[in-house]
Motif scaffolding. Structure first.
Motif, PDB file in Angstrom:
ATOM      1  N   PHE A 164     -29.445  25.495   9.980  1.00  0.00           N
ATOM      2  CA  PHE A 164     -29.190  24.160  10.183  1.00  0.00           C
ATOM      3  C   PHE A 164     -29.010  23.652   8.747  1.00  0.00           C
ATOM      4  N   ILE A 165     -27.787  23.023   8.586  1.00  0.00           N
ATOM      5  CA  ILE A 165     -27.534  22.353   7.239  1.00  0.00           C
ATOM      6  C   ILE A 165     -27.733  20.893   7.128  1.00  0.00           C
ATOM      7  N   PHE A 166     -28.500  20.773   6.303  1.00  0.00           N
ATOM      8  CA  PHE A 166     -28.840  19.034   6.007  1.00  0.00           C
ATOM      9  C   PHE A 166     -28.408  18.941   4.361  1.00  0.00           C
ATOM     10  N   MET A 167     -27.522  17.687   4.458  1.00  0.00           N
ATOM     11  CA  MET A 167     -26.801  17.388   3.165  1.00  0.00           C
ATOM     12  C   MET A 167     -26.521  15.676   3.306  1.00  0.00           C
ATOM     13  N   ASN A 168     -26.224  15.190   2.100  1.00  0.00           N
ATOM     14  CA  ASN A 168     -25.636  13.709   1.904  1.00  0.00           C
ATOM     15  C   ASN A 168     -24.406  13.694   1.290  1.00  0.00           C
ATOM     16  N   PHE A 169     -23.484  13.960   2.290  1.00  0.00           N
ATOM     17  CA  PHE A 169     -22.215  13.874   2.037  1.00  0.00           C
ATOM     18  C   PHE A 169     -21.771  12.379   1.854  1.00  0.00           C
ATOM     19  N   SER A 170     -21.047  11.914   0.653  1.00  0.00           N
ATOM     20  CA  SER A 170     -20.464  10.878   0.129  1.00  0.00           C
ATOM     21  C   SER A 170     -19.075  10.545  -0.100  1.00  0.00           C
ATOM     22  N   GLY A 171     -18.552  11.591   0.049  1.00  0.00           N
ATOM     23  CA  GLY A 171     -17.018  11.787  -0.257  1.00  0.00           C
ATOM     24  C   GLY A 171     -16.597  12.487  -1.382  1.00  0.00           C
ATOM     25  N   SER A 172     -17.436  12.637  -2.454  1.00  0.00           N
ATOM     26  CA  SER A 172     -17.062  13.275  -3.663  1.00  0.00           C
ATOM     27  C   SER A 172     -17.030  14.884  -3.444  1.00  0.00           C
ATOM     28  N   TYR A 173     -16.458  15.537  -4.178  1.00  0.00           N
ATOM     29  CA  TYR A 173     -15.956  16.902  -4.092  1.00  0.00           C
ATOM     30  C   TYR A 173     -17.527  17.869  -4.207  1.00  0.00           C
ATOM     31  N   HIS A 174     -18.689  17.119  -4.722  1.00  0.00           N
ATOM     32  CA  HIS A 174     -19.770  17.503  -4.823  1.00  0.00           C
ATOM     33  C   HIS A 174     -20.403  17.902  -3.554  1.00  0.00           C
ATOM     34  N   GLY A 175     -20.178  17.062  -2.568  1.00  0.00           N
ATOM     35  CA  GLY A 175     -20.467  17.474  -1.054  1.00  0.00           C
ATOM     36  C   GLY A 175     -20.151  18.412  -0.702  1.00  0.00           C
ATOM     37  N   PHE A 176     -18.452  18.902  -1.088  1.00  0.00           N
ATOM     38  CA  PHE A 176     -18.012  20.014  -0.479  1.00  0.00           C
ATOM     39  C   PHE A 176     -18.646  21.221  -0.994  1.00  0.00           C
ATOM     40  N   VAL A 177     -18.967  21.401  -2.462  1.00  0.00           N
ATOM     41  CA  VAL A 177     -19.685  22.442  -3.008  1.00  0.00           C
ATOM     42  C   VAL A 177     -21.142  22.723  -2.403  1.00  0.00           C
ATOM     43  N   THR A 178     -21.680  21.568  -2.147  1.00  0.00           N
ATOM     44  CA  THR A 178     -22.896  21.792  -1.422  1.00  0.00           C
ATOM     45  C   THR A 178     -22.899  22.499  -0.034  1.00  0.00           C
ATOM     46  N   MET A 179     -21.855  21.948   0.520  1.00  0.00           N
ATOM     47  CA  MET A 179     -21.492  22.642   1.922  1.00  0.00           C
ATOM     48  C   MET A 179     -21.265  23.950   1.621  1.00  0.00           C
ATOM     49  N   VAL A 180     -20.573  24.406   0.750  1.00  0.00           N
ATOM     50  CA  VAL A 180     -20.251  25.893   0.555  1.00  0.00           C
ATOM     51  C   VAL A 180     -21.682  26.702   0.047  1.00  0.00           C
ATOM     52  N   HIS A 181     -22.522  25.875  -0.779  1.00  0.00           N
ATOM     53  CA  HIS A 181     -23.573  26.633  -1.348  1.00  0.00           C
ATOM     54  C   HIS A 181     -24.503  26.761   0.025  1.00  0.00           C
ATOM     55  N   GLU A 182     -25.052  25.707   1.029  1.00  0.00           N
ATOM     56  CA  GLU A 182     -25.595  25.990   2.078  1.00  0.00           C
ATOM     57  C   GLU A 182     -25.255  26.835   2.974  1.00  0.00           C
ATOM     58  N   MET A 183     -23.933  27.082   3.003  1.00  0.00           N
ATOM     59  CA  MET A 183     -23.329  28.210   3.798  1.00  0.00           C
ATOM     60  C   MET A 183     -23.521  29.581   3.431  1.00  0.00           C
ATOM     61  N   GLY A 184     -23.803  29.722   2.026  1.00  0.00           N
ATOM     62  CA  GLY A 184     -24.309  30.913   1.507  1.00  0.00           C
ATOM     63  C   GLY A 184     -25.619  31.158   1.922  1.00  0.00           C
ATOM     64  N   HIS A 185     -26.560  30.433   2.076  1.00  0.00           N
ATOM     65  CA  HIS A 185     -27.731  30.503   2.666  1.00  0.00           C
ATOM     66  C   HIS A 185     -27.712  31.180   4.166  1.00  0.00           C
ATOM     67  N   SER A 186     -26.751  30.275   4.865  1.00  0.00           N
ATOM     68  CA  SER A 186     -26.605  30.513   6.243  1.00  0.00           C
ATOM     69  C   SER A 186     -25.823  32.079   6.543  1.00  0.00           C
ATOM     70  N   ILE A 187     -24.933  32.552   5.688  1.00  0.00           N
ATOM     71  CA  ILE A 187     -24.466  33.685   5.803  1.00  0.00           C
ATOM     72  C   ILE A 187     -25.690  34.912   5.469  1.00  0.00           C
ATOM     73  N   HIS A 188     -26.483  34.545   4.362  1.00  0.00           N
ATOM     74  CA  HIS A 188     -27.685  35.334   4.028  1.00  0.00           C
ATOM     75  C   HIS A 188     -28.447  35.547   5.308  1.00  0.00           C
ATOM     76  N   ASN A 189     -28.718  34.301   5.960  1.00  0.00           N
ATOM     77  CA  ASN A 189     -29.571  34.472   7.144  1.00  0.00           C
ATOM     78  C   ASN A 189     -29.076  35.383   8.426  1.00  0.00           C
ATOM     79  N   LEU A 190     -27.640  35.413   8.438  1.00  0.00           N
ATOM     80  CA  LEU A 190     -26.870  36.107   9.436  1.00  0.00           C
ATOM     81  C   LEU A 190     -26.918  37.682   9.137  1.00  0.00           C
TER      82      LEU A 190
END
Length: 558
Positions: free
Chosen positions: A333-359
């Motif tokens: 499950f990915i939880f984050m606080n997207f507000s429109g800036s590119y930092h939100g996209f980077v956070t999404m990629v970051h948390e997906m790294g964890h998700s891939i690790h879990n896989l």
């Protein structure tokens, strides 16, 4: 599945496992598997309560369920975990286990036995209640901006524009709101330090820092090596960061670089475009991950379809971002606080790294090995940021946006490491000096920050804001001493990226092999499997900074 809401049923099931006879090595291995399955079921339910509370901290039913999981279920589980650890470790068939497979498991169980003190269960429950209080305070911080109520994270977009007066107004508004709760946050930390110090004393340690090093199973480095790391960053990275900030100051045409200038766009330069919605971001991110590897795209698509994403910033939602693996469902499950800036996209990629690790680690034969050390967990997420970076034009097709995005990201790595050292050095001081006052704590943070993360910025007239800046860092309250791992992993991720630039196919294969090890091997061997060094020496830092500078120059010349 065990229902953690039924305390009697939960206790009966755990007691059955404690009482279960084990008369052969085969029965011992079966018992380990049974314990792992029960652990999965419990973690799934406690995790669901944690996720729900962070998503909707103002919902009374959700809050009650979360408090029950923390104040009733978790203490009971900790009590029985200690008994289960003892049962395993004292079993005579333990020596007949395959040591290649079970070696790390045995070492970890012994470590848990040595740490456990029953009197700490109550203290840890009190600590959890304070963490919940902190999350509620932070989640309910909002300001009024041009007639609209906004979360503090949503205000970050106004700090990226070219109009300095707007940046300053937004920055001061956010700081004023944070300072309103500064006394309450001081009181929470005062209580936390007292509780945490007592936990350490009960477990036979002179300070909480040493206790946490053992709890985190930091077998591969010491507190003294962390302090050497702080010094190496101050010597090698802070001057580079100062240079970047001096360059920004010149581009902005200002006499001094103030805190509201650090993410500014110079006049006449277009800011990186804001993203419209998190839904659009996810769709494009899925396509990007497909371009790296099909399994990655499939994973994010499945998470989207299964409702495993809560991405948008809103009132009463906790700060920060995280990836929480639900082991029975076998999805993150990915939880984050997207507000429109590119930092939100980077956070999404970051948390997906964890998700891939879990896989990658879900097929490990022992469930205990799925819970990886943070130094390898963050290696997964930070490496994924860099591995995908040259594909970020899928979301930012504008040539200038794409260029600025990569430049910002690499420069932010340099800035981040100095912040990580600030956080870590500050925590060492807090818990080495547990009898300090709130005033002394805030003053010490200011001193450390001015030597590392806030070395160049001009904070004159803003001493109170600087002294209280640390309180927005959730790790200080929720997961103490979880921060230096980011910096260690960042050095590892830069090495992974360096390998990827030279040979993408081999680097990705090595990277996946390392992640698939989970906790089954020491960190040094995990990093070695990825084709990199577990190293944070001044020499390696220097080499990696030269690598980043070379990449920055190449991007700027494109």
């Amino acid at each position: 599945m065990i229902d953690i809401r039924n305390i009697q049923e939960l206790e009966e099931r755990l007691q059955q496992l404690v009482n279960k006879p084990i008369n052969s090595v085969e029965e011992l291995e079966g018992w380990i598997q049974e314990e792992g399955q029960i652990d999965k079921e419990i973690k799934q339910q406690i995790g669901k309560c944690y996720i729900d509370f962070h998503c909707y901290s103002d919902n009374e039913e959700i809050k009650k369920a979360y408090q029950f999981s923390q104040q009733k279920a978790t203490p009971l589980v900790k009590k029985y975990k200690a008994q289960l650890d003892e049962k395993f470790y004292n079993n005579p068939f333990k020596s007949d286990l395959n040591q290649e497979l079970y070696g790390s498991y045995i070492k970890s169980k012994l470590n848990s036995i040595e740490l456990f003190k029953e009197e700490n269960i109550k203290l840890e429950a009190e600590e959890d209640a304070l963490i919940s209080k902190y999350s509620s305070i932070m989640g309910n911080m909002t300001v009024m901006w041009e007639g609209e109520e906004k979360t503090l994270l949503q205000m970050s977009v106004y700090l990226m524009g070219s109009d300095r007066s707007i940046r300053e107004k937004a920055w001061r508004l956010v700081q004023e709101r944070r300072l309103e709760d500064s006394k309450d946050l001081d009181e929470i930390m005062d209580q936390m330090v007292k509780i945490r110090h007592q936990i350490a004393i009960n477990a036979g340690f002179s300070n909480y820092r040493d206790y946490m090093f053992k709890k985190y199973e930091r077998f591969d480095y010491t507190p003294e090596e962390c302090k050497t790391f702080h010094q190496a960053v101050e010597k090698t990275i802070v001057p580079i960061k100062d240079g970047l900030e001096r360059e920004l100051q010149q581009k902005l045409g200002v006499d001094t670089l103030r805190p509201w200038d650090s993410n500014a766009t110079p006049q006449g330069t277009k800011a990186i475009s804001l993203l419209e919605t998190s839904k659009d971001m996810v769709e494009v991110t899925i396509k990007m991950f497909y371009s790296v590897k099909k399994e990655y795209g499939d994973l994010l698509r499945k998470m989207q379809e299964e409702g495993m994403l809560d991405l948008d910033s809103r009132k009463a939602k906790a700060n920060g971002g995280f990836c929480y693996y639900l082991p029975v469902k076998e999805l993150s499950f990915i939880f984050m606080n997207f507000s429109g800036s590119y930092h939100g996209f980077v956070t999404m990629v970051h948390e997906m790294g964890h998700s891939i690790h879990n896989l990658l680690k879900k097929n490990l034969p022992i469930y205990h090995y799925h819970t990886t050390p943070m130094e390898s967990s963050e290696l997964a997420s930070m490496s994924m940021e860099l591995i995908t970076m040259d594909k970020w034009n899928c979301l930012y097709p504008d040539k200038e946006d794409f260029k600025k995005l990569r430049i910002d990201h690499l420069e932010n790595i340099i800035k981040f490491v100095s912040w990580a050292m600030t956080v870590d050095k500050f925590q060492h001081w807090i818990y080495e000096n547990p009898n300090h006052t709130a005033k002394e704590r805030n003053m010490m943070f200011k001193e450390i920050a001015k030597s590392l993360s806030q070395h160049y910025e001009d904070w004159s007239g803003l001493q109170e804001e600087l002294e209280n800046r640390w309180k927005a860092q959730i790790h200080m309250y929720e997961v103490p001493f979880y921060y230096i791992e980011y910096a260690i992993a960042q050095l590892g991720a830069l090495q992974v990226w360096k390998n990827y630039c030279e040979n993408p196919q081999k680097a990705l294969a090595d990277f996946e092999s390392a992640l698939a090890l989970g906790r089954s091997k020491p960190l040094t061997e995990v990093y070695e499997a990825a084709g990199i060094k577990f190293d944070f020496s001044e020499e390696l830092i220097g080499e990696l900074m030269d690598f980043i500078k070379g990449k920055l120059e190449a991007i700027k010349n494109q």
